[in-house]
Design a protein around this motif. Structure first.
Motif, PDB file in Angstrom:
ATOM      1  N   TYR A 120       0.881  -1.168   0.000  1.00 41.94           N
ATOM      2  CA  TYR A 120       0.000   0.000   0.000  1.00 41.94           C
ATOM      3  C   TYR A 120       0.907   1.202   0.000  1.00 41.94           C
ATOM      4  CZ  TYR A 120      -4.106  -2.764   1.170  1.00 41.94           C
ATOM      5  OH  TYR A 120      -5.139  -3.647   1.152  1.00 41.94           O
ATOM      6  N   HIS A 121       0.745   2.043  -1.005  1.00 47.66           N
ATOM      7  CA  HIS A 121       1.679   3.151  -1.175  1.00 47.66           C
ATOM      8  C   HIS A 121       3.079   2.543  -1.213  1.00 47.66           C
ATOM      9  CE1 HIS A 121      -2.015   5.145  -0.442  1.00 47.66           C
ATOM     10  NE2 HIS A 121      -2.074   4.661   0.773  1.00 47.66           N
ATOM     11  N   GLN A 167       4.495   1.010   1.464  1.00 43.70           N
ATOM     12  CA  GLN A 167       4.664   0.082   2.569  1.00 43.70           C
ATOM     13  C   GLN A 167       4.325  -1.335   2.115  1.00 43.70           C
ATOM     14  OE1 GLN A 167       1.587   0.543   5.377  1.00 43.70           O
ATOM     15  NE2 GLN A 167       2.496  -0.822   6.901  1.00 43.70           N
ATOM     16  N   VAL A 190       2.915  -4.759   2.785  1.00 43.98           N
ATOM     17  CA  VAL A 190       1.990  -5.305   3.764  1.00 43.98           C
ATOM     18  C   VAL A 190       2.030  -6.832   3.744  1.00 43.98           C
ATOM     19  CG1 VAL A 190      -0.435  -5.398   4.422  1.00 43.98           C
ATOM     20  CG2 VAL A 190       0.540  -3.260   3.640  1.00 43.98           C
ATOM     21  N   ALA A 238      -0.234 -10.107  15.182  1.00 42.93           N
ATOM     22  CA  ALA A 238      -0.615  -8.834  15.786  1.00 42.93           C
ATOM     23  C   ALA A 238      -1.447  -8.006  14.817  1.00 42.93           C
ATOM     24  CB  ALA A 238       0.632  -8.059  16.187  1.00 42.93           C
ATOM     25  N   SER A 239      -2.075  -6.986  15.353  1.00 38.94           N
ATOM     26  CA  SER A 239      -2.826  -6.061  14.523  1.00 38.94           C
ATOM     27  C   SER A 239      -1.882  -5.419  13.500  1.00 38.94           C
ATOM     28  CB  SER A 239      -3.424  -4.988  15.427  1.00 38.94           C
ATOM     29  OG  SER A 239      -4.357  -4.245  14.725  1.00 38.94           O
ATOM     30  N   GLY A 240      -2.318  -5.374  12.247  1.00 38.13           N
ATOM     31  CA  GLY A 240      -1.487  -4.774  11.210  1.00 38.13           C
ATOM     32  C   GLY A 240      -0.495  -5.732  10.579  1.00 38.13           C
ATOM     33  N   SER A 241      -0.558  -7.016  10.955  1.00 42.23           N
ATOM     34  CA  SER A 241       0.414  -7.969  10.415  1.00 42.23           C
ATOM     35  C   SER A 241       0.053  -8.419   9.002  1.00 42.23           C
ATOM     36  CB  SER A 241       0.520  -9.172  11.342  1.00 42.23           C
ATOM     37  OG  SER A 241      -0.745  -9.758  11.544  1.00 42.23           O
ATOM     38  N   GLY A 242      -1.154  -8.114   8.544  1.00 40.11           N
ATOM     39  CA  GLY A 242      -1.516  -8.410   7.158  1.00 40.11           C
ATOM     40  C   GLY A 242      -2.548  -9.516   6.986  1.00 40.11           C
ATOM     41  N   LYS A 243      -3.200  -9.928   8.065  1.00 42.42           N
ATOM     42  CA  LYS A 243      -4.165 -11.024   7.976  1.00 42.42           C
ATOM     43  C   LYS A 243      -5.333 -10.671   7.052  1.00 42.42           C
ATOM     44  CE  LYS A 243      -4.942 -10.920  12.450  1.00 42.42           C
ATOM     45  NZ  LYS A 243      -4.093  -9.804  12.896  1.00 42.42           N
ATOM     46  N   SER A 244      -5.940  -9.513   7.321  1.00 42.19           N
ATOM     47  CA  SER A 244      -7.079  -9.102   6.489  1.00 42.19           C
ATOM     48  C   SER A 244      -6.649  -8.923   5.043  1.00 42.19           C
ATOM     49  CB  SER A 244      -7.662  -7.787   6.988  1.00 42.19           C
ATOM     50  OG  SER A 244      -8.038  -7.902   8.322  1.00 42.19           O
ATOM     51  N   THR A 245      -5.481  -8.338   4.857  1.00 37.33           N
ATOM     52  CA  THR A 245      -5.006  -8.097   3.496  1.00 37.33           C
ATOM     53  C   THR A 245      -4.867  -9.410   2.737  1.00 37.33           C
ATOM     54  OG1 THR A 245      -3.817  -6.188   4.355  1.00 37.33           O
ATOM     55  CG2 THR A 245      -3.230  -6.939   2.159  1.00 37.33           C
ATOM     56  N   GLU A 270     -11.722 -12.062  11.293  1.00 38.30           N
ATOM     57  CA  GLU A 270     -11.988 -11.615  12.662  1.00 38.30           C
ATOM     58  C   GLU A 270     -13.464 -11.438  12.934  1.00 38.30           C
ATOM     59  OE1 GLU A 270      -9.569  -8.392  14.012  1.00 38.30           O
ATOM     60  OE2 GLU A 270      -7.892  -9.223  12.880  1.00 38.30           O
ATOM     61  N   HIS A 308      -8.251 -13.493  16.566  1.00 32.09           N
ATOM     62  CA  HIS A 308      -7.505 -13.195  17.788  1.00 32.09           C
ATOM     63  C   HIS A 308      -7.903 -14.146  18.912  1.00 32.09           C
ATOM     64  CE1 HIS A 308      -5.453  -9.652  16.429  1.00 32.09           C
ATOM     65  NE2 HIS A 308      -6.573  -9.096  16.015  1.00 32.09           N
TER      66      HIS A 308
END
Ligand SMILES: Nc1ncnc2c1ncn2[C@@H]1O[C@H](COP(=O)(O)OP(=O)(O)OP(=O)(O)O)[C@@H](O)[C@H]1O
Ligand SMILES: [Mg+2]
Lengths: 247, 311
Positions: A13-14, A16, A18, A37-44, A164, A196
């Protein structure tokens, strides 16, 4: 043959990164839990599998055909994959029944009565029989999320992605949603869950994958990941989760 | 994080089927008898309500009396009364003005249908992603930019006198039709923007959910986005229509015998402006209910958060 094969997938993304070269194989009827952890890329990762995001490198195969091929039809891919979102994303202007029958009728060409009968059967099975004609905002969070799961499986997808699905819920409502997932496992549904809920992951998963900073650091059966994680970062993450839970 | 899921049973929950949601605690729920405190509270609220009504009435009377006295005592009042408030002139002009007003209503109703169609189409075209539609999309942007910028009265002149001047085969020459075309062009651009803002106000997660169910872009629009968007834009749309009702009078410049034109014919033959007052009253009689309906719908929309329900 594996049902889903993710090979060296990158996503930015941009500027970064992910996802950084993620590999993942899912066998038919297997339940895979993504932790991290949050932001680790699971949803992505889940959104990439569903082609809601375009990957920047690598390939994803579903049933042996590459779905990330630019010539592949995304709608055809999504017809075979169901997805449940953290925030339910039910359609607020439709009744529960219409939410569930929309895709079977409009996308899969099922006749209205047939789609409705199947929807009612699913609602019945998951303890929502009286709610068919309600609007989503009249339901509790747990009920809404169960409707969202039913909506995603009403088209009998090959693969179900759950992002989640319990984290927006009151702890007392979590078990009812987890119950429905457990039932789906019993019917042989192939699933990938970002979660989680470590206890649940340990209990239901055939394979647990630990993601950190977009890298799939470690994967294996839950017994191994949770009891004797090989990677020190996995150990540190589980340690943190455990401590947070004690507080 | 909650603990102990590993051991928890995950049987399917089935309790909510119970249609009555009464309390299920042990024993009978207590009956509600209004307490002394609540009775006193309600008495106080009633007294306060009565007080506000009397204050509102008194202040209204004071304002109205001041206005009436101020106006009727002004030096020009007798002349104004004669030229704007002549009952004879009112009665004489009313039938013609009323007949003209029916034409206004006709213009309004026809224009409204076309405006909705044009506005919706333009908004949808602007939402198309595929590069194939680039020219269409550019055209839609150009259309809204231009026609929102040109004053409606100017557009009526341009269309009303410009189109016949072209002497095109089959082009309409009837002033009412030309007036309607001008109104549709002008208001279509506004309404397109209203629809577009409604479409954009639907959260992207709704689109994601629809796409994840394999609905195509068109199906997503039709079944998921538009129904929610339209519900949200009903109040601003009605607001535009209140304004359209008034602007039907602008078509008078092209000569058709609508209310304003009838009023001005009477006014100039009798040297009395009362017919204008008659026309104004007719417009008010139509727009006020519409404005109240708009308020009512806006209030209702504000009350229900997301637009679930049956509206
Ligand atoms: N649409 C987007 N635009 C820009 N950055 C994004 C976007 N979506 C996700 N990100 C970034 O990508 C990273 C991974 O996000 P992702 O949602 O996949 O994490 P996650 O593991 O699901 O976290 P969580 O447990 O909080 O849901 C985050 O740093 C996030 O800020
Ligand atoms: Mg996430």
């Amino acid at each position: 043959m594996s049902l889903l094969k993710v090979e060296g997938v990158w996503k930015h993304y941009h500027r970064q990164s992910v996802l950084r070269g993620v590999d993942l194989e899912v066998a038919p009827h297997e339940v895979v839990c993504l932790i991290g952890a949050s932001g680790s890329g699971k949803s992505t990762l889940l959104r990439c599998v569903n082609l809601l995001e375009t990957i920047d490198d690598g390939a994803i195969h579903l049933d042996g055909t590459e779905i990330t091929d630019p010539r592949a039809d995304p709608d055809d891919v999504r017809r075979r994959i169901g997805m449940v979102f953290q925030a339910y994303n039910l359609f607020p202007h439709m009744t529960v029944l219409d939410n569930i029958t929309l895709a079977p009728r409009r996308v899969h060409g099922v006749r209205a009565e047939e789609a409705e009968a199947r929807a009612r059967e699913l609602l019945d099975r998951f303890g929502l029989a009286g709610k068919a004609d309600e609007y989503p905002d009249r339901l509790s969070g747990g009920q809404q999320q169960r409707v969202a799961v039913i909506r995603a499986v009403a088209t009998t997808p090959r693969l179900l992605l759950l992002d989640e699905v319990t984290s927006a819920l009151d702890p007392t409502l979590v078990t009812e949603v987890l119950g429905i997932i457990r039932e789906l496992k019993d019917t042989g549904m192939t699933m990938i869950l970002a979660t989680h809920e470590m206890g649940f992951a340990r209990d239901i998963a055939d394979q647990v994958c630990f993601l950190e900073g977009g890298v799939l650091l470690e994967s294996g059966p839950p017994g191994q990941i949770f009891s004797e994680p090989r990677h020190p970062r996995t150990r540190a993450f589980l340690q943190r989760v455990l401590e947070a839970r004690r507080m | 994080m909650t603990d102990g899921h590993a051991a928890a049973p995950y049987g399917p929950p089935g309790r909510e089927d119970d249609p009555d949601r009464g309390p299920d605690g042990p024993g009978d729920p207590p009956e509600w008898v209004k307490s002394e405190r609540q009775l006193r509270r309600e008495a106080e609220l009633r007294a306060r309500g009565r007080r506000s009504v009397s204050i509102a009435t008194a202040s209204t009377i004071v304002v109205v009396v001041a206005l009436v006295v101020g106006i009727t005592k002004s030096p020009g009042w007798p002349r104004v009364q004669e030229t704007f408030l002549s009952p004879e002139a009112f009665v004489a002009a009313l039938p013609d003005v009323l007949r003209g007003f029916l034409l206004n209503i006709k213009i309004f109703l026809i224009a409204e249908v076309f405006i909705l169609v044009v506005g919706l189409l333009v908004a949808l075209v602007r939402g198309l992603r595929s590069p194939v539609f680039f020219p269409l999309r550019a055209l839609a942007v150009l259309y809204t930019d231009i026609f929102r910028g040109v004053p409606t009265i100017l557009l009526i002149y341009l269309v009303g006198f410009g189109v016949p001047a072209l002497q095109l085969q089959g082009a309409p020459s009837d002033p009412v039709t030309l007036g309607i075309i001008a109104l549709v062009l002008s208001y279509g651009a506004y309404v397109a923007e209203v629809f577009r803002s409604g479409i954009e106000s639907v959260h992207p997660s709704q689109r994601a959910a629809a796409r994840s169910l394999a609905l195509t872009h068109g199906q997503t629009m039709r079944y998921v986005v538009l129904p929610q968007a339209v519900r949200r834009v009903v109040p601003p749309l009605l607001n535009d229509f209140v304004s359209l009702q008034k602007d039907t009078a602008l078509v008078a410049v092209l000569g058709p015998l609508e209310a304003l034109r009838q009023a001005s014919i009477h006014a100039s033959s009798d040297f009395n402006y009362t017919p204008y007052l008659a026309a104004a009253l007719l417009f008010i009689a139509l727009t006020v209910p519409m404005a109240r309906l708009t308020d009512h719908l806006a209030a209702r929309a504000a009350r229900r958060r997301t637009g679930g329900g049956d509206a």
